[in-house]
Write a protein that holds these residues in place. Structure first.
Motif, PDB file in Angstrom:
ATOM      1  N   SER A 204       0.499  -0.614  -0.162  1.00  0.00           N
ATOM      2  CA  SER A 204       0.351   0.339   0.300  1.00  0.00           C
ATOM      3  C   SER A 204       0.763   1.462  -0.080  1.00  0.00           C
ATOM      4  N   GLN A 205       1.183   2.649  -1.088  1.00  0.00           N
ATOM      5  CA  GLN A 205       1.532   3.263  -1.010  1.00  0.00           C
ATOM      6  C   GLN A 205       0.583   4.728  -0.320  1.00  0.00           C
ATOM      7  N   ASN A 206      -0.480   4.339   0.315  1.00  0.00           N
ATOM      8  CA  ASN A 206      -1.381   5.060   1.222  1.00  0.00           C
ATOM      9  C   ASN A 206      -1.587   4.607   2.743  1.00  0.00           C
ATOM     10  N   CYS A 207      -0.798   3.987   2.642  1.00  0.00           N
ATOM     11  CA  CYS A 207      -0.780   2.550   4.084  1.00  0.00           C
ATOM     12  C   CYS A 207      -2.544   3.304   4.749  1.00  0.00           C
ATOM     13  N   HIS A 208      -3.361   2.857   3.512  1.00  0.00           N
ATOM     14  CA  HIS A 208      -4.642   2.899   3.659  1.00  0.00           C
ATOM     15  C   HIS A 208      -5.305   1.543   3.326  1.00  0.00           C
ATOM     16  N   VAL A 209      -5.659   0.149   3.328  1.00  0.00           N
ATOM     17  CA  VAL A 209      -6.238  -1.072   3.063  1.00  0.00           C
ATOM     18  C   VAL A 209      -8.037  -1.068   3.266  1.00  0.00           C
ATOM     19  N   GLY A 210      -8.010  -2.586   2.671  1.00  0.00           N
ATOM     20  CA  GLY A 210      -9.097  -2.809   2.582  1.00  0.00           C
ATOM     21  C   GLY A 210      -9.747  -3.803   2.160  1.00  0.00           C
ATOM     22  N   PHE A 211     -10.909  -4.254   3.301  1.00  0.00           N
ATOM     23  CA  PHE A 211     -11.347  -5.954   3.068  1.00  0.00           C
ATOM     24  C   PHE A 211     -12.721  -6.255   3.028  1.00  0.00           C
ATOM     25  N   VAL A 212     -13.586  -7.180   1.281  1.00  0.00           N
ATOM     26  CA  VAL A 212     -14.159  -6.960   1.308  1.00  0.00           C
ATOM     27  C   VAL A 212     -15.438  -7.828   1.712  1.00  0.00           C
ATOM     28  N   GLY A 213     -15.897  -8.150   2.670  1.00  0.00           N
ATOM     29  CA  GLY A 213     -16.816  -9.559   2.627  1.00  0.00           C
ATOM     30  C   GLY A 213     -17.741  -9.987   1.689  1.00  0.00           C
ATOM     31  N   GLY A 214     -18.053 -10.948   1.753  1.00  0.00           N
ATOM     32  CA  GLY A 214     -19.548 -11.705   0.939  1.00  0.00           C
ATOM     33  C   GLY A 214     -21.059 -10.964   1.871  1.00  0.00           C
ATOM     34  N   VAL A 215     -20.624 -12.357   3.206  1.00  0.00           N
ATOM     35  CA  VAL A 215     -21.917 -12.248   3.367  1.00  0.00           C
ATOM     36  C   VAL A 215     -21.791 -12.192   5.352  1.00  0.00           C
ATOM     37  N   GLU A 216     -22.128 -11.231   5.786  1.00  0.00           N
ATOM     38  CA  GLU A 216     -21.239 -11.527   6.862  1.00  0.00           C
ATOM     39  C   GLU A 216     -21.700 -12.783   8.100  1.00  0.00           C
ATOM     40  N   THR A 217     -20.670 -13.669   8.190  1.00  0.00           N
ATOM     41  CA  THR A 217     -20.682 -14.852   9.424  1.00  0.00           C
ATOM     42  C   THR A 217     -19.487 -15.088   9.624  1.00  0.00           C
ATOM     43  N   PRO A 218     -20.180 -15.979  10.782  1.00  0.00           N
ATOM     44  CA  PRO A 218     -19.082 -16.060  11.252  1.00  0.00           C
ATOM     45  C   PRO A 218     -16.397 -16.759  10.666  1.00  0.00           C
ATOM     46  N   LEU A 219     -17.452 -17.328   9.797  1.00  0.00           N
ATOM     47  CA  LEU A 219     -16.914 -17.525   9.006  1.00  0.00           C
ATOM     48  C   LEU A 219     -16.093 -17.025   8.007  1.00  0.00           C
ATOM     49  N   ILE A 220     -16.079 -15.854   7.535  1.00  0.00           N
ATOM     50  CA  ILE A 220     -15.996 -14.982   6.384  1.00  0.00           C
ATOM     51  C   ILE A 220     -15.383 -13.673   8.120  1.00  0.00           C
TER      52      ILE A 220
END
Length: 389
Positions: A204-220
């Protein structure tokens, strides 16, 4: 990081961002760990923008023998097996864990002579009865073993397996216990996600990253948890966006590329420049948004750099978190063919190469020693990775 207020009852998206309180806690460390020029750019050259000041990786340790080397046995003859495969939503072509399951069976055909595979698709928003019927159909038609792909089959497996005690069942991603003819195929997703969190922080050049989960479950949540821990281990001051496409119970989040693109664009607009998804087929939308923004992405489950269904985005896929569903399925078929499940792993983790990361495309070649140092520390138990966000 705390969850920000969201309309859970009406909104499909959950956003998690750093709060002012956490920023205050980290403020004292910023003098040492604040953002600074990073010595390595995307391809290992000089950085042209701001990156994170990075923590030193764990000390290197002697290479250890992998499980595949420790337990390698002559492959059995699987020519008498007929395998039933019940897909999760997305099916073939999801560029994720359904395709990984197929890859394991394709390898079993090539290397063990597996006789036959029958695949049955799942439908979006289908009832529990549909899952029950699918598993019952495969068992009644004499397929043995029957492999259910995804934790959504947990209830159906618990109901159907006792009805067919002479049929062997396996289920991916759910630790179904107490039924003699059921074998769970479960993974330490948080460990593999930790490694790609480290990679994201370094890139990361912005010191800023992201996570995108499909469905909010314990597994994800395990994917999210590991990614956040890995990113912060490498760069304690890093900013992390976290979003889910749909709440628990709404599985459309795994097959909505348009929503994936929308959520990813929001993270990119907020300043994130490396996005990691655990969103099934919706990940195609994440890749599309990242590609348009000329940012960077990390895939999931399979080596998505090589997935035909996302080939147009391969130039931004710098790595993928490898969840070796293909290995688990292959090893399970081999164990069934030997009629011996006594030594089958209870969990596929880093210590047996059940999870990991990909290097296809050569975009993180310079980070391999760093990622492997963290990998070895986790495998040795020196780093404990939580499986909850």
């Amino acid at each position: 990081m705390l969850r920000t207020p969201t309309g859970r009852s009406g909104a499909a998206t959950t956003r998690r961002r750093r709060t002012a309180a956490l920023a205050a806690l980290l403020a004292g460390a910023l003098a040492l760990t604040g953002c600074a020029k990073d010595a390595g750019g995307r391809d290992g050259g000089s950085a042209s923008g701001q990156g994170c000041r990075l923590a030193p990786p764990p000390a290197a340790a002697p290479a250890t023998t992998t499980s595949s080397e420790r337990t390698r046995q002559p492959l059995p003859d699987a020519s008498q097996l007929r395998v039933g495969l019940a897909f999760d939503i997305g099916g073939r072509g999801d560029a994720s864990f359904n395709d990984a399951s197929v890859a394991g069976l394709d390898r079993a055909k090539a290397e063990m002579g597996l006789a036959e595979v029958k695949e049955l698709d799942a439908g979006a928003g289908e009832s529990e009865d549909a899952k029950l019927t699918r598993l019952q159909q495969l068992a009644r038609e004499g397929y043995d073993p029957v492999i259910a792909v995804g934790y959504a089959y947990a209830g159906a497996v618990r109901t159907v397996a006792p009805q067919f005690p002479d049929t062997r069942f396996a289920i991916v991603d759910e630790n179904v216990q107490g039924i003699p003819n059921v074998t769970p195929l479960v993974f330490a997703e948080e460990q593999g996600s930790f490694l790609v969190g480290v990679i994201a922080a370094h890139r990361s050049q912005n010191c800023h990253v992201g996570f995108v989960g499909g469905v909010e479950t314990p597994l994800i949540g395990k994917f999210e948890a590991g990614f956040v821990q890995g990113a912060r281990a490498a760069a304690p001051d890093i900013e992390i966006e976290r979003d889910y496409l749909t709440p628990a119970g709404d599985y459309s989040g795994f097959q909505d590329p348009n929503k994936g693109a929308e959520i990813a664009q929001g993270q990119l607009d907020a300043g994130a420049d490396v996005l990691y998804h655990a969103a099934g087929a919706s990940g195609k939308g994440v890749f599309s948004a990242v590609h348009s923004a000329e940012a960077q992405a990390i895939g999931v489950d399979s080596d998505q750099y090589h997935q035909p269904t996302v080939a147009q985005f391969k130039d931004v896929i710098i790595s993928s978190m490898l969840k070796r569903v293909d290995l688990a399925v292959f090893d399970y078929v081999a164990a069934v063919a030997r009629n011996d499940l006594s030594t089958f792993p209870t969990k596929f983790d880093l210590s047996i190469d059940g999870v990991g990361y990909s290097t296809s495309g050569g975009m993180i070649d310079d980070l391999v020693p760093t990622a492997d140092a963290y990998k070895a520390a986790i495998a040795r138990g020196e780093i404990q990775v939580s499986d909850t966000p």
